[in-house]
Design a protein around this motif. Sequence first.
Motif, PDB file in Angstrom:
ATOM      1  N   GLN A 215      92.946  19.700 -45.486  1.00  0.00           N
ATOM      2  CA  GLN A 215      91.545  19.641 -45.070  1.00  0.00           C
ATOM      3  C   GLN A 215      91.339  20.598 -43.910  1.00  0.00           C
ATOM      4  O   GLN A 215      92.102  20.588 -42.940  1.00  0.00           O
ATOM      5  N   ARG A 216      90.314  21.421 -44.019  1.00  0.00           N
ATOM      6  CA  ARG A 216      89.995  22.369 -42.967  1.00  0.00           C
ATOM      7  C   ARG A 216      88.499  22.298 -42.653  1.00  0.00           C
ATOM      8  O   ARG A 216      87.670  22.139 -43.550  1.00  0.00           O
ATOM      9  N   ILE A 217      88.176  22.430 -41.368  1.00  0.00           N
ATOM     10  CA  ILE A 217      86.792  22.422 -40.911  1.00  0.00           C
ATOM     11  C   ILE A 217      86.568  23.678 -40.070  1.00  0.00           C
ATOM     12  O   ILE A 217      87.371  23.982 -39.191  1.00  0.00           O
ATOM     13  N   SER A 218      85.499  24.402 -40.373  1.00  0.00           N
ATOM     14  CA  SER A 218      85.197  25.613 -39.610  1.00  0.00           C
ATOM     15  C   SER A 218      83.743  25.633 -39.171  1.00  0.00           C
ATOM     16  O   SER A 218      82.844  25.159 -39.885  1.00  0.00           O
ATOM     17  N   LEU A 219      83.523  26.202 -37.988  1.00  0.00           N
ATOM     18  CA  LEU A 219      82.189  26.473 -37.473  1.00  0.00           C
ATOM     19  C   LEU A 219      81.767  27.848 -37.977  1.00  0.00           C
ATOM     20  O   LEU A 219      82.505  28.824 -37.804  1.00  0.00           O
ATOM     21  N   LEU A 220      80.607  27.908 -38.620  1.00  0.00           N
ATOM     22  CA  LEU A 220      80.128  29.159 -39.199  1.00  0.00           C
ATOM     23  C   LEU A 220      79.136  29.815 -38.246  1.00  0.00           C
ATOM     24  O   LEU A 220      78.139  29.205 -37.847  1.00  0.00           O
ATOM     25  N   GLY A 221      79.426  31.032 -37.866  1.00  0.00           N
ATOM     26  CA  GLY A 221      78.521  31.811 -37.018  1.00  0.00           C
ATOM     27  C   GLY A 221      78.355  33.201 -37.587  1.00  0.00           C
ATOM     28  O   GLY A 221      79.160  33.664 -38.399  1.00  0.00           O
ATOM     29  N   GLY A 222      77.302  33.886 -37.170  1.00  0.00           N
ATOM     30  CA  GLY A 222      77.066  35.231 -37.661  1.00  0.00           C
ATOM     31  C   GLY A 222      77.958  36.253 -36.990  1.00  0.00           C
ATOM     32  O   GLY A 222      78.599  35.984 -35.971  1.00  0.00           O
ATOM     33  N   ASP A 223      78.008  37.449 -37.561  1.00  0.00           N
ATOM     34  CA  ASP A 223      78.743  38.552 -36.940  1.00  0.00           C
ATOM     35  C   ASP A 223      78.081  38.930 -35.624  1.00  0.00           C
ATOM     36  O   ASP A 223      76.856  38.807 -35.448  1.00  0.00           O
ATOM     37  N   ALA A 224      78.888  39.411 -34.675  1.00  0.00           N
ATOM     38  CA  ALA A 224      78.366  39.714 -33.336  1.00  0.00           C
ATOM     39  C   ALA A 224      79.068  40.925 -32.756  1.00  0.00           C
ATOM     40  O   ALA A 224      80.074  41.409 -33.296  1.00  0.00           O
ATOM     41  N   VAL A 225      78.524  41.401 -31.653  1.00  0.00           N
ATOM     42  CA  VAL A 225      79.112  42.530 -30.924  1.00  0.00           C
ATOM     43  C   VAL A 225      79.282  42.152 -29.465  1.00  0.00           C
ATOM     44  O   VAL A 225      78.593  41.271 -28.940  1.00  0.00           O
ATOM     45  N   THR A 226      80.217  42.826 -28.792  1.00  0.00           N
ATOM     46  CA  THR A 226      80.294  42.792 -27.335  1.00  0.00           C
ATOM     47  C   THR A 226      80.325  44.237 -26.852  1.00  0.00           C
ATOM     48  O   THR A 226      80.816  45.127 -27.554  1.00  0.00           O
ATOM     49  N   VAL A 227      79.789  44.463 -25.645  1.00  0.00           N
ATOM     50  CA  VAL A 227      79.775  45.830 -25.114  1.00  0.00           C
ATOM     51  C   VAL A 227      79.930  45.764 -23.598  1.00  0.00           C
ATOM     52  O   VAL A 227      79.173  45.089 -22.905  1.00  0.00           O
ATOM     53  N   LEU A 228      80.971  46.450 -23.096  1.00  0.00           N
ATOM     54  CA  LEU A 228      81.252  46.508 -21.666  1.00  0.00           C
ATOM     55  C   LEU A 228      80.769  47.851 -21.133  1.00  0.00           C
ATOM     56  O   LEU A 228      81.304  48.899 -21.507  1.00  0.00           O
ATOM     57  N   PRO A 229      79.777  47.876 -20.231  1.00  0.00           N
ATOM     58  CA  PRO A 229      79.293  49.140 -19.681  1.00  0.00           C
ATOM     59  C   PRO A 229      80.247  49.682 -18.611  1.00  0.00           C
ATOM     60  O   PRO A 229      80.706  48.940 -17.738  1.00  0.00           O
ATOM     61  N   TYR A 230      80.490  50.981 -18.671  1.00  0.00           N
ATOM     62  CA  TYR A 230      81.391  51.650 -17.721  1.00  0.00           C
ATOM     63  C   TYR A 230      80.727  52.925 -17.225  1.00  0.00           C
ATOM     64  O   TYR A 230      80.219  53.727 -18.021  1.00  0.00           O
ATOM     65  N   ASP A 231      80.724  53.088 -15.902  1.00  0.00           N
ATOM     66  CA  ASP A 231      80.170  54.295 -15.286  1.00  0.00           C
ATOM     67  C   ASP A 231      81.333  55.171 -14.811  1.00  0.00           C
ATOM     68  O   ASP A 231      81.963  54.877 -13.791  1.00  0.00           O
ATOM     69  N   PRO A 232      81.662  56.240 -15.541  1.00  0.00           N
ATOM     70  CA  PRO A 232      82.815  57.061 -15.153  1.00  0.00           C
ATOM     71  C   PRO A 232      82.606  57.812 -13.833  1.00  0.00           C
ATOM     72  O   PRO A 232      83.571  58.181 -13.167  1.00  0.00           O
ATOM     73  N   ALA A 233      81.355  58.005 -13.414  1.00  0.00           N
ATOM     74  CA  ALA A 233      81.104  58.722 -12.168  1.00  0.00           C
ATOM     75  C   ALA A 233      81.530  57.911 -10.947  1.00  0.00           C
ATOM     76  O   ALA A 233      81.924  58.473  -9.919  1.00  0.00           O
ATOM     77  N   THR A 234      81.473  56.587 -11.064  1.00  0.00           N
ATOM     78  CA  THR A 234      81.813  55.717  -9.928  1.00  0.00           C
ATOM     79  C   THR A 234      83.012  54.820 -10.208  1.00  0.00           C
ATOM     80  O   THR A 234      83.427  54.061  -9.330  1.00  0.00           O
ATOM     81  N   ASP A 235      83.546  54.886 -11.441  1.00  0.00           N
ATOM     82  CA  ASP A 235      84.650  54.016 -11.867  1.00  0.00           C
ATOM     83  C   ASP A 235      84.274  52.539 -11.668  1.00  0.00           C
ATOM     84  O   ASP A 235      85.069  51.730 -11.187  1.00  0.00           O
ATOM     85  N   GLN A 236      83.061  52.218 -12.102  1.00  0.00           N
ATOM     86  CA  GLN A 236      82.573  50.848 -12.029  1.00  0.00           C
ATOM     87  C   GLN A 236      82.237  50.324 -13.424  1.00  0.00           C
ATOM     88  O   GLN A 236      81.945  51.093 -14.346  1.00  0.00           O
TER      89      GLN A 236
END
Length: 372
Positions: A215-236
């Motif tokens: 027996q298996r139970i799963s939570l169904l969710g939609g596909d998603a994205v994550t995005v980490l912003p990076y500023d190379p001019a300030t290394d932030q």
Amino acid sequence: MTSHSTVFLYGTLCDLTLLEIVAGEAVFASPATLGDHAVFWAKDQSFPIIVEADGETAEGILVEISAAAKARLDFYEVGFGYYLLPCTVVQGEAETAAEVYFAEPRRWTPGALWSLTDWQSKFGILTREAARDYIGLYANKTPQEAAQLFGQVRNRAASRLRARMSPSPSAFDPSPTREDVAIKSSHRPLMDFFDVVEETLQFQTFAGGRSNEVQRISLLGGDAVTVLPYDPATDQVLVIRQFRHGAFSRGDANPWCVEPAAGRIDPFETPEDAALRELREETGVVARDLHRIASYYPTPAAVSEHLTSFVATCDLSGKDGHIGGLAGENEDIMSHVIPFSLLMDLVQSGAANTGPLVLSALWLQNERHRLG
């Protein structure tokens, strides 16, 4: 004796496959028309409306349906502001009394003339897939309650279609497939903002046989994205904080998690489009470039959610302390712009406590030298 209703259908339910999914039974349909009316796309929507139009003729189908099927059609239509009104349609050479689903006045604005063929080509597959789940809400939701969940139902349907069209690459041979899983029973104990599926099944073992029934139970969710912003001019980098019920329900005294920007992939959206949109909505940041890290299942034992993670290069000046998110989704998101070195300290201490953020930080640690 079972009562029947005669209904004139002019839009998406003229697709007989969709009609029978919604009705829950086979339906006989014949061509019919409604005079002095025309059918248009609802502006900026994926469905039509019918409006009075002198001298025009609306084409559709006439169906005679059982009381049970009519109740299901009402459920499918009423939550979106459509109600049955009596009319007289023409079938062949004869006039016939029928009912038609008209939209609430001024709820939707007419767009271009409706085309069933165009709808079937662009929206048909997704709508049929979503309808199979949506009609499952009939047992325990009002039409209005179900309509509030339609976006989530549609997103989960779009996720299934993506999975079928682009399955995960195989890492090793021989590689079992879905055909090597035998489902003995399957039901949905919860269908709401999230969906839960409970199944009894057997799967092929690496020794070549079949597993015991499990027996298996799963939570169904939609596909998603994550995005980490990076500023190379300030290394932030920019990280966000927001309240997370998962951490709260675990009992964590600090359920405001530190994360990258994230959100669901809408139907017909690419992961890249979703990442750019979510970044703007949650942080106010406009990306210069997107760099894909990976696509993956963060918790495949019990959650269907599939993520694609990105790093975005951008200008982060003035973004520290920005409060973002969509009010309509009750989002309350605080942005923090911090040195990359502090992000790695947060990873080391555990304050960076979400998987996509740790993954993105480690990727950026290796790759940021080339992002300047």
